[in-house]
Design a protein around this motif. Sequence first.
Motif, PDB file in Angstrom:
ATOM      1  N   VAL A  13      45.270  35.741 -43.399  1.00  0.00           N
ATOM      2  CA  VAL A  13      46.694  36.060 -43.234  1.00  0.00           C
ATOM      3  C   VAL A  13      47.320  35.003 -43.655  1.00  0.00           C
ATOM      4  CG1 VAL A  13      46.222  37.699 -41.267  1.00  0.00           C
ATOM      5  CG2 VAL A  13      46.289  35.198 -40.859  1.00  0.00           C
ATOM      6  N   ASN A  50      42.669  33.974 -32.477  1.00  0.00           N
ATOM      7  CA  ASN A  50      42.388  35.533 -32.513  1.00  0.00           C
ATOM      8  C   ASN A  50      40.798  35.754 -32.389  1.00  0.00           C
ATOM      9  OD1 ASN A  50      45.057  35.650 -33.324  1.00  0.00           O
ATOM     10  ND2 ASN A  50      44.606  35.550 -35.575  1.00  0.00           N
ATOM     11  N   ALA A 107      49.256  41.755 -32.461  1.00  0.00           N
ATOM     12  CA  ALA A 107      50.098  40.731 -32.960  1.00  0.00           C
ATOM     13  C   ALA A 107      51.682  41.017 -32.830  1.00  0.00           C
ATOM     14  CB  ALA A 107      49.869  40.372 -34.377  1.00  0.00           C
ATOM     15  N   PRO A 150      39.069  41.621 -34.252  1.00  0.00           N
ATOM     16  CA  PRO A 150      38.931  41.911 -35.658  1.00  0.00           C
ATOM     17  C   PRO A 150      39.935  42.505 -36.158  1.00  0.00           C
ATOM     18  CG  PRO A 150      37.299  43.128 -34.367  1.00  0.00           C
ATOM     19  CD  PRO A 150      38.271  42.607 -33.513  1.00  0.00           C
ATOM     20  N   HIS A 151      40.312  41.981 -37.508  1.00  0.00           N
ATOM     21  CA  HIS A 151      41.456  42.901 -38.404  1.00  0.00           C
ATOM     22  C   HIS A 151      40.918  44.134 -38.997  1.00  0.00           C
ATOM     23  CE1 HIS A 151      44.182  39.152 -38.505  1.00  0.00           C
ATOM     24  NE2 HIS A 151      43.824  39.445 -37.072  1.00  0.00           N
ATOM     25  N   GLY A 152      41.805  45.123 -38.763  1.00  0.00           N
ATOM     26  CA  GLY A 152      41.403  46.374 -39.951  1.00  0.00           C
ATOM     27  C   GLY A 152      40.123  47.108 -39.388  1.00  0.00           C
ATOM     28  N   ARG A 153      39.984  47.067 -38.099  1.00  0.00           N
ATOM     29  CA  ARG A 153      38.620  47.605 -37.534  1.00  0.00           C
ATOM     30  C   ARG A 153      38.996  48.845 -36.547  1.00  0.00           C
ATOM     31  NH1 ARG A 153      36.977  43.073 -39.577  1.00  0.00           N
ATOM     32  NH2 ARG A 153      35.021  42.925 -39.909  1.00  0.00           N
ATOM     33  N   GLY A 154      40.254  48.942 -36.344  1.00  0.00           N
ATOM     34  CA  GLY A 154      40.491  50.114 -35.064  1.00  0.00           C
ATOM     35  C   GLY A 154      40.863  49.418 -33.780  1.00  0.00           C
ATOM     36  N   LEU A 155      40.805  48.160 -33.590  1.00  0.00           N
ATOM     37  CA  LEU A 155      40.885  47.777 -32.358  1.00  0.00           C
ATOM     38  C   LEU A 155      42.378  47.347 -31.830  1.00  0.00           C
ATOM     39  CD1 LEU A 155      37.447  46.253 -32.094  1.00  0.00           C
ATOM     40  CD2 LEU A 155      38.362  48.011 -30.602  1.00  0.00           C
ATOM     41  N   GLY A 156      43.211  47.739 -32.647  1.00  0.00           N
ATOM     42  CA  GLY A 156      44.718  47.312 -32.374  1.00  0.00           C
ATOM     43  C   GLY A 156      45.137  45.981 -32.471  1.00  0.00           C
ATOM     44  N   SER A 157      44.553  45.438 -33.718  1.00  0.00           N
ATOM     45  CA  SER A 157      44.846  44.014 -33.981  1.00  0.00           C
ATOM     46  C   SER A 157      46.435  43.809 -34.731  1.00  0.00           C
ATOM     47  CB  SER A 157      44.071  43.422 -35.142  1.00  0.00           C
ATOM     48  OG  SER A 157      44.456  43.856 -36.311  1.00  0.00           O
ATOM     49  N   SER A 158      46.941  44.645 -35.060  1.00  0.00           N
ATOM     50  CA  SER A 158      48.508  44.490 -35.504  1.00  0.00           C
ATOM     51  C   SER A 158      49.312  44.808 -34.275  1.00  0.00           C
ATOM     52  CB  SER A 158      48.588  45.642 -36.457  1.00  0.00           C
ATOM     53  OG  SER A 158      48.339  46.703 -36.269  1.00  0.00           O
ATOM     54  N   HIS A 180      53.655  35.984 -42.161  1.00  0.00           N
ATOM     55  CA  HIS A 180      52.873  36.262 -41.108  1.00  0.00           C
ATOM     56  C   HIS A 180      53.423  37.361 -40.046  1.00  0.00           C
ATOM     57  CE1 HIS A 180      50.179  35.389 -37.388  1.00  0.00           C
ATOM     58  NE2 HIS A 180      49.438  35.043 -37.985  1.00  0.00           N
ATOM     59  N   LEU A 181      52.571  38.178 -39.682  1.00  0.00           N
ATOM     60  CA  LEU A 181      53.049  39.500 -39.026  1.00  0.00           C
ATOM     61  C   LEU A 181      53.657  38.962 -37.628  1.00  0.00           C
ATOM     62  CD1 LEU A 181      53.084  42.550 -38.384  1.00  0.00           C
ATOM     63  CD2 LEU A 181      50.858  42.483 -37.416  1.00  0.00           C
ATOM     64  N   LEU A 191      42.177  49.789 -43.288  1.00  0.00           N
ATOM     65  CA  LEU A 191      43.708  49.578 -42.983  1.00  0.00           C
ATOM     66  C   LEU A 191      44.021  51.118 -42.447  1.00  0.00           C
ATOM     67  CD1 LEU A 191      45.234  47.384 -45.586  1.00  0.00           C
ATOM     68  CD2 LEU A 191      44.542  46.887 -43.494  1.00  0.00           C
ATOM     69  N   THR A 192      44.745  50.734 -41.271  1.00  0.00           N
ATOM     70  CA  THR A 192      45.427  52.117 -40.227  1.00  0.00           C
ATOM     71  C   THR A 192      46.281  52.955 -41.342  1.00  0.00           C
ATOM     72  OG1 THR A 192      45.347  50.846 -38.527  1.00  0.00           O
ATOM     73  CG2 THR A 192      46.642  52.791 -38.443  1.00  0.00           C
TER      74      THR A 192
HETATM   75  N1  LIG Z   1      46.841  38.273 -35.350  1.00  0.00           N
HETATM   76  C1  LIG Z   1      47.324  38.762 -36.717  1.00  0.00           C
HETATM   77  N2  LIG Z   1      47.950  38.163 -37.226  1.00  0.00           N
HETATM   78  C2  LIG Z   1      48.625  38.414 -38.625  1.00  0.00           C
HETATM   79  N3  LIG Z   1      48.383  39.480 -39.073  1.00  0.00           N
HETATM   80  C3  LIG Z   1      47.583  40.373 -38.346  1.00  0.00           C
HETATM   81  C4  LIG Z   1      47.185  40.258 -37.285  1.00  0.00           C
HETATM   82  N4  LIG Z   1      46.639  41.153 -36.870  1.00  0.00           N
HETATM   83  C5  LIG Z   1      46.643  42.314 -37.522  1.00  0.00           C
HETATM   84  N5  LIG Z   1      47.386  41.539 -38.712  1.00  0.00           N
HETATM   85  C6  LIG Z   1      47.820  42.130 -40.078  1.00  0.00           C
HETATM   86  O1  LIG Z   1      47.660  43.687 -39.620  1.00  0.00           O
HETATM   87  C7  LIG Z   1      46.296  44.091 -40.697  1.00  0.00           C
HETATM   88  C8  LIG Z   1      45.761  45.077 -39.867  1.00  0.00           C
HETATM   89  O2  LIG Z   1      46.321  46.180 -39.269  1.00  0.00           O
HETATM   90  P1  LIG Z   1      45.892  47.663 -38.996  1.00  0.00           P
HETATM   91  O3  LIG Z   1      45.569  48.234 -40.481  1.00  0.00           O
HETATM   92  O4  LIG Z   1      46.882  48.236 -38.355  1.00  0.00           O
HETATM   93  O5  LIG Z   1      44.542  47.538 -38.212  1.00  0.00           O
HETATM   94  P2  LIG Z   1      44.287  47.295 -36.788  1.00  0.00           P
HETATM   95  O6  LIG Z   1      43.443  48.556 -36.518  1.00  0.00           O
HETATM   96  O7  LIG Z   1      42.911  46.072 -36.574  1.00  0.00           O
HETATM   97  O8  LIG Z   1      45.223  47.024 -36.013  1.00  0.00           O
HETATM   98  C9  LIG Z   1      45.626  42.742 -41.194  1.00  0.00           C
HETATM   99  O9  LIG Z   1      45.177  43.086 -42.259  1.00  0.00           O
HETATM  100  C10 LIG Z   1      46.894  41.852 -41.080  1.00  0.00           C
HETATM  101  O10 LIG Z   1      47.468  41.946 -42.236  1.00  0.00           O
END
Ligand SMILES: Nc1ncnc2c1ncn2[C@@H]1O[C@H](COP(=O)(O)OP(=O)(O)O)[C@@H](O)[C@H]1O
Length: 316
Positions: A55, A88, A102, A91-99, A61-62, A198-199
């Motif tokens: 990232v 962190n 953030a 995990p990113h882009g796995r469907g566990l709400g990382s975005s 950065h988000l 990616l979502t």
């Molecule tokens: N903690 C974080 N810090 C910075 N960017 C993040 C973070 N979490 C997610 N992102 C951004 O969001 C993307 C994933 O989002 P998304 O496709 O909605 O998947 P997820 O299911 O993990 O939420 C990552 O590739 C990254 O660009």
Amino acid sequence: MSTPAFTARVPATSANLGPGFDALGLALTLYDEVTAATTGNGVTVEVIGEGAGEVPADERHLVVRTMRAAWDRMGAAQPENLTLRCHNRIPHGRGLGSSSAAICAGILLARALAGAEPEDTRHRADAKLSAPSAKPFSDQDVYALADELEGHPDNVAPCLAGGFTIAWRGPGAGPGLARLEPSPEIRPVALVPGTRLLTETARGLLPAAVPHADAAANAGRAALLVAALTQRPDLLLPATEDRLHQDYREPGMPDTLDLVRRLRARGVPAVVSGAGPTVLAFSSGETLDSIASEVGNAWHIQPLNVDRDGAHVLFA
Ligand SMILES: Nc1ncnc2c1ncn2[C@@H]1O[C@H](COP(=O)(O)OP(=O)(O)O)[C@@H](O)[C@H]1O
Ligand SMILES: N[C@@H](CCOP(=O)(O)O)C(=O)O
């Protein structure tokens, strides 16, 4: 006068849970921790764990983008200096709400640093803090902005409130959420593959319209799922049937759909977590072994619990 630093602890979430597309979500005991202070020289971002080296470590950065949007929304001044440390685990882009995690961290940290928390939750006991630079920003304001930035409310609702949530949008003032207490027998297990989806990509696979019979079936199962998650875990298998999104998304994650079907054929309630490609299964003592034998080595098996508290912010 010292400059305060705050840490936000935000849970992973699993949205949809089968039939509850864009509405139902569960908070999970897997957390990101983000510490922020308006110190340093310009914007610096340190990332440990998931996303490290991937990232951006600057204004893109988000969390930084979210904090900027939040300060604008609350009418607070934009600080020139900002130091972020992100630990962190989601995990990113796995469907566990990382975005969503953030985004919720960014809004809550921006609110704390601006001193814009409502009176009852304000971190102002420390007399060294400067005067608030913005008007109070309520929990509903936080939720509404998080929903707007994420694009759907079903992850940000449980991330903020914890537990099991039903989220909805309009008509009228902002998004709504109802938080329910999941039964203590609910044991979520995340089956996380090495691949990402990616979502945004997974949403692009959905059709513009669905047959009326499928919509009707999902409405019934979503209602049943509310009962199953709160009072009748024995009904989780029929309650987690979906006809509105999972199959349409199969081309983006064939192995995920294959695993969901194999687990369900063994009687294990299993769904696509969020937009995938993680599988969320509900285990009981006996089924954890079946899950492990069906899943194989390509998936990381992560038994979790339900997070019941939601996101919160502390002095760092
Ligand atoms: N903690 C974080 N810090 C910075 N960017 C993040 C973070 N979490 C997610 N992102 C951004 O969001 C993307 C994933 O989002 P998304 O496709 O909605 O998947 P997820 O299911 O993990 O939420 C990552 O590739 C990254 O660009
Ligand atoms: N309802 C959304 C949920 C996306 O969750 P995420 O954890 O994959 O971001 C959808 O299905 O698109």
